[in-house]
Design an enzyme around this catalytic site. Structure first.
Site, PDB file in Angstrom:
ATOM      1  N   SER A 108       0.746  -1.326   0.046  1.00 19.80           N
ATOM      2  CA  SER A 108       0.025  -0.120  -0.115  1.00 19.80           C
ATOM      3  C   SER A 108       0.952   1.488  -0.026  1.00 19.80           C
ATOM      4  CB  SER A 108      -0.936  -0.230   1.246  1.00 19.80           C
ATOM      5  OG  SER A 108      -1.960   0.974   1.213  1.00 19.80           O
ATOM      6  N   ASP A 158     -10.164  -4.092  -5.052  1.00 21.52           N
ATOM      7  CA  ASP A 158      -9.670  -3.019  -4.130  1.00 21.52           C
ATOM      8  C   ASP A 158     -10.279  -1.634  -4.309  1.00 21.52           C
ATOM      9  OD1 ASP A 158      -7.965  -1.243  -2.740  1.00 21.52           O
ATOM     10  OD2 ASP A 158      -6.168  -2.224  -3.416  1.00 21.52           O
ATOM     11  N   HIS A 189      -8.197  -4.462  -0.629  1.00 22.89           N
ATOM     12  CA  HIS A 189      -6.918  -4.007  -0.406  1.00 22.89           C
ATOM     13  C   HIS A 189      -6.098  -4.824   0.569  1.00 22.89           C
ATOM     14  CE1 HIS A 189      -4.328  -0.186  -0.618  1.00 22.89           C
ATOM     15  NE2 HIS A 189      -4.039  -0.312   0.563  1.00 22.89           N
TER      16      HIS A 189
HETATM   17  C1  MLT Z   1      -1.394   5.855   0.033  1.00 19.16           C
HETATM   18  O1  MLT Z   1      -1.976   6.805   0.626  1.00 19.16           O
HETATM   19  O2  MLT Z   1      -0.242   5.701  -0.279  1.00 19.16           O
HETATM   20  C2  MLT Z   1      -2.546   4.971  -0.534  1.00 19.16           C
HETATM   21  O3  MLT Z   1      -3.626   5.752  -0.625  1.00 19.16           O
HETATM   22  C3  MLT Z   1      -2.653   3.780   0.229  1.00 19.16           C
HETATM   23  C4  MLT Z   1      -2.987   3.968   1.279  1.00 19.16           C
HETATM   24  O4  MLT Z   1      -1.921   3.994   2.375  1.00 19.16           O
HETATM   25  O5  MLT Z   1      -3.882   4.012   1.833  1.00 19.16           O
END
Ligand code: MLT
Length: 210
Positions: A108, A158, A189
């Site tokens: 992520s 996701d 996710h």
């Molecule tokens: C981010 O902010 O890098 C992406 O949206 C993934 C997350 O951290 O939720």
């Protein structure tokens, strides 16, 4: 200023300094310990390096600032990617590992900063497993990543990362000359066993081509 001031955890390989090193990059709200079990599962012999993101969003560590979910502060992405790349170089000297043996494993937000390092500091990183990644920025010009090998594992359902965004990331990385494998897991996710098994297979293939 020394960048080894990233809060981090380093677990040396029991097999000596020639082993690969997994750079474990956590998601929003995670920390340096989060992905240690995943790293150990992916490669029992690797050294593990887990830094903690320096940004706090409502008390949750991240690797760069965002303006809203999926909307990134590009200037901060650039600054933080360079900071983390510098840290990795210093950690290699400090812990005496071969920086060429580095493989980023990011989830992520951690996958997004890994993608940013690939795009901005290609000399630091050539191998990456990007789990639930999206486009962190589009550098102009694109770097030459001919020697890079990248696995992207995305979640079909996701709610945070749109399918077009992952495809855009894969296309952009392919344009740099990188060898890109895009896997889509029937998942959201959160990571699944399927992600882990795809990552293990990809690492094994990397072994046979090393
Ligand atoms: C981010 O902010 O890098 C992406 O949206 C993934 C997350 O951290 O939720």
């Amino acid at each position: 200023m020394s960048e080894l001031d990233f809060t981090h955890r380093f677990v040396p390989s029991t097999q000596g300094p020639t082993q690969r090193v997994l750079l474990l990059l956590h998601g929003t709200g995670g920390n340096e310990d989060d992905l240690i079990p995943l790293g150990r599962n992916l490669d029992p012999n690797a050294a593990l390096l887990g830094p903690r993101g320096k940004i706090l969003e409502n008390g949750m560590p991240r690797f760069f600032r965002r303006l809203a979910e999926g909307v990134f502060d590009e200037e901060d992405v650039i600054r933080r990617a360079h900071q983390l790349a510098d840290f990795v170089g210093e950690a290699a000297r400090f812990y005496n590992f071969d920086p060429k043996r580095l493989i980023a494993v990011g989830y992520s937000n951690g996958a997004n900063i890994a993608a940013a390092i690939l795009l901005l500091r290609p000399e630091v990183l050539s191998f990456a497993i990007l789990l639930r990644a999206m486009v962190p920025l589009v550098p102009k010009p694109l770097p030459d990543l001919t020697d890079a090998r990248i696995l992207i594992s995305s979640g079909e359902y996701d709610p945070i990362v749109a399918a077009e965004n992952v495809q855009q990331l894969a296309r952009m990385l392919e344009k740099t000359g990188a060898n890109v494998t895009l896997h889509t897991e029937p998942a959201g996710h959160a990571l699944t066993r399927g992600d882990i098994s795809v990552a293990k297979d990809w690492l094994e293939n990397l072994d046979s081509s090393e």
